[in-house]
Design a protein around this motif. Structure first.
Motif, short mmCIF file in Angstrom:
data_model
loop_
_atom_site.label_atom_id
_atom_site.label_comp_id
_atom_site.label_asym_id
_atom_site.label_seq_id
_atom_site.Cartn_x
_atom_site.Cartn_y
_atom_site.Cartn_z
N HIS A 81 -1.30 4.82 12.77
CA HIS A 81 -2.33 4.20 11.93
C HIS A 81 -1.95 4.31 10.45
O HIS A 81 -2.26 3.43 9.65
CB HIS A 81 -3.69 4.88 12.15
CG HIS A 81 -4.32 4.54 13.46
ND1 HIS A 81 -4.99 3.37 13.68
CD2 HIS A 81 -4.38 5.23 14.64
CE1 HIS A 81 -5.45 3.34 14.93
NE2 HIS A 81 -5.09 4.47 15.53
N ALA A 82 -1.28 5.40 10.08
CA ALA A 82 -0.89 5.62 8.69
C ALA A 82 0.26 4.73 8.25
O ALA A 82 0.62 4.70 7.06
CB ALA A 82 -0.50 7.09 8.48
N ARG A 83 0.83 3.97 9.21
CA ARG A 83 1.92 3.04 8.90
C ARG A 83 1.51 1.58 9.14
O ARG A 83 2.33 0.68 9.02
CB ARG A 83 3.15 3.38 9.75
CG ARG A 83 3.68 4.79 9.52
CD ARG A 83 4.93 5.02 10.35
NE ARG A 83 5.43 6.38 10.27
CZ ARG A 83 6.22 6.84 9.29
NH1 ARG A 83 6.56 6.04 8.29
NH2 ARG A 83 6.65 8.09 9.31
N ILE A 89 0.86 -1.20 0.00
CA ILE A 89 0.00 0.00 0.00
C ILE A 89 0.88 1.24 0.00
O ILE A 89 1.78 1.36 0.85
CB ILE A 89 -0.93 0.03 1.23
CG1 ILE A 89 -1.86 -1.18 1.23
CG2 ILE A 89 -1.74 1.32 1.26
CD1 ILE A 89 -2.68 -1.30 2.51
N ASP A 90 0.64 2.15 -0.92
CA ASP A 90 1.37 3.41 -0.97
C ASP A 90 0.38 4.52 -1.31
O ASP A 90 0.00 4.69 -2.46
CB ASP A 90 2.50 3.35 -2.00
CG ASP A 90 3.39 4.60 -1.96
OD1 ASP A 90 3.02 5.56 -1.24
OD2 ASP A 90 4.43 4.61 -2.63
N ASP A 91 -0.03 5.24 -0.28
CA ASP A 91 -0.98 6.33 -0.48
C ASP A 91 -0.27 7.69 -0.54
O ASP A 91 -0.91 8.74 -0.53
CB ASP A 91 -2.00 6.36 0.67
CG ASP A 91 -2.96 5.18 0.58
OD1 ASP A 91 -3.20 4.71 -0.55
OD2 ASP A 91 -3.44 4.72 1.62
N CYS A 127 2.32 7.59 3.90
CA CYS A 127 1.23 6.69 4.29
C CYS A 127 1.32 5.40 3.48
O CYS A 127 1.43 5.44 2.25
CB CYS A 127 -0.13 7.34 4.02
SG CYS A 127 -0.50 8.77 5.06
N GLY A 128 1.27 4.27 4.17
CA GLY A 128 1.30 3.00 3.46
C GLY A 128 1.95 1.91 4.30
O GLY A 128 2.47 2.15 5.38
N GLN A 180 -13.39 -2.89 16.25
CA GLN A 180 -12.31 -1.91 16.12
C GLN A 180 -12.82 -0.62 15.49
O GLN A 180 -13.69 -0.63 14.62
CB GLN A 180 -11.13 -2.51 15.34
CG GLN A 180 -11.43 -2.92 13.92
CD GLN A 180 -11.03 -1.85 12.89
OE1 GLN A 180 -10.53 -0.77 13.25
NE2 GLN A 180 -11.25 -2.15 11.62
N ALA A 181 -12.25 0.48 15.96
CA ALA A 181 -12.68 1.81 15.49
C ALA A 181 -11.76 2.37 14.42
O ALA A 181 -12.15 3.26 13.67
CB ALA A 181 -12.75 2.78 16.67
N SER A 182 -10.54 1.86 14.35
CA SER A 182 -9.60 2.39 13.35
C SER A 182 -8.41 1.44 13.24
O SER A 182 -7.87 0.97 14.24
CB SER A 182 -9.11 3.79 13.74
OG SER A 182 -8.20 4.28 12.79
N ALA A 183 -8.02 1.16 12.00
CA ALA A 183 -6.80 0.39 11.74
C ALA A 183 -5.93 1.26 10.82
O ALA A 183 -5.61 2.39 11.17
CB ALA A 183 -7.14 -0.96 11.14
N TYR A 184 -5.59 0.74 9.62
CA TYR A 184 -4.80 1.57 8.72
C TYR A 184 -5.65 2.69 8.15
O TYR A 184 -6.77 2.48 7.65
CB TYR A 184 -4.23 0.75 7.55
CG TYR A 184 -3.64 1.64 6.49
CD1 TYR A 184 -2.40 2.26 6.69
CD2 TYR A 184 -4.33 1.92 5.31
CE1 TYR A 184 -1.87 3.11 5.73
CE2 TYR A 184 -3.80 2.77 4.35
CZ TYR A 184 -2.57 3.37 4.57
OH TYR A 184 -2.05 4.23 3.64
#
Length: 296
Positions: free
Chosen positions: A219-221, A135-137, A141-142, A199-203
């Motif tokens: 989270h962004a990693r 993943i590369d945003d 981020c990714g 869960q409320a947030s992952a990546y």
């Protein structure tokens, strides 16, 4: 006979005469005793010179001020850097409050061998997951080697599915198996087993606390997951919320699993940390120097 007595008595008289003559001779040594106190008179003269030597001693006292300055330096890896870092740390505080686009971050590469070992451990624990492409945003981020987590342990679903790095899923599995499940068996034994981690947030590509500027979130990693509640076979969910003053078994359960989380994650933020975490546990595996962990 009388004549002999007279002669003897007369002989004793002259013997007492010289005795008083010897006594005045003993008074003569008294004179040198008065001379000896005159000798110590020059001794006090060097004494005023001694305080002059004591003056450099206070000059050496400011030297300890340097070790005091060295104390904050101990927190830094090098002795010369901290003095440079202090002004730098104070000034860059403003520039550090940048957007993701301004920070020019990159995705951290992951070791193939470490990732393979982690995957094998997840499989041995019965974790349900799948590997997906890199993943590369952009803007840092990714995830280099991401996975999508469906079940943290056999029969314990993760809803919604969580995109993470493998080490994050591994820490979650061990925390659940070795801490959360045993604690729930005591605190909520009437509700049966845990069936779901909500869960409320992952990546997600964002900064910390979803701020517009500041440091990038773990989270962004793929290093973090937020746990909002636990669902059971029967009964109500146990939601994560402020429970410091909760004297029930549910309150004891939450405080127990929050404290034990630091055995598996390097960061644990619970509802008592701040307003941003009043509804969930923030758990991440950020690696810090010296293995330092932050749990609150």
């Amino acid at each position: 006979m009388s004549l002999a007595v007279f002669v003897l008595s007369g002989a004793t008289l002259p013997r007492t005469g010289p005795v008083p003559e010897d006594k005045p001779q003993a008074a003569e040594p008294a004179a040198p005793q008065t001379e000896t106190p005159q000798a110590p008179a020059p001794i006090p003269q060097p004494k005023p010179e001694e305080p002059k030597e004591a003056e450099p001693k206070p000059e050496s006292k400011p030297a300890p001020a340097n070790p005091e300055a060295a104390k904050p330096d101990e927190t830094a890896p090098a002795g010369t850097k901290p003095s440079d870092e202090k002004p730098d740390d104070a000034k860059p505080e403003a520039p550090k409050a940048e957007t993701l686009e301004e920070q020019h971050l990159t995705i951290e590469p992951e070791s193939d061998a470490d990732h393979a070992d982690c995957i094998k451990e997840l499989q041995s624990l019965g974790v349900v997951f799948k590997e997906i492409p890199r993943i590369d945003d952009g803007n840092g981020c990714g995830i280099d080697k991401p996975i999508v987590l469906s079940e943290a342990l056999p029969g314990i679903k993760v809803k919604p599915e969580a995109t993470l790095r493998c080490p994050t899923a591994r820490a979650l599995a061990h925390w659940m198996k070795e801490s959360v499940i045993p604690a729930a068996a005591v605190a909520a034994k009437d509700q049966g087993r845990i069936t779901t981690i909500n869960q409320a947030s992952a990546y997600i590509c964002r900064l910390r606390n979803s701020a517009e500027t500041g440091k990038i979130s773990e989270h962004a990693r793929g290093n973090a997951i937020d746990v909002a509640s636990f669902s059971f076979e029967k009964g109500d969910d146990i939601a994560v919320k402020p429970r410091r003053e909760d004297s029930t078994l549910t309150g004891a359960f939450q405080r127990t699993v929050s404290a034990s989380g630091c055995l598996y994650f390097s960061t644990v933020l619970d509802p008592e940390s701040d307003a941003a975490h009043e509804t969930h546990f923030h758990l991440d595996v950020l690696e810090r120097m010296g293995g330092y962990r932050y749990c609150h």
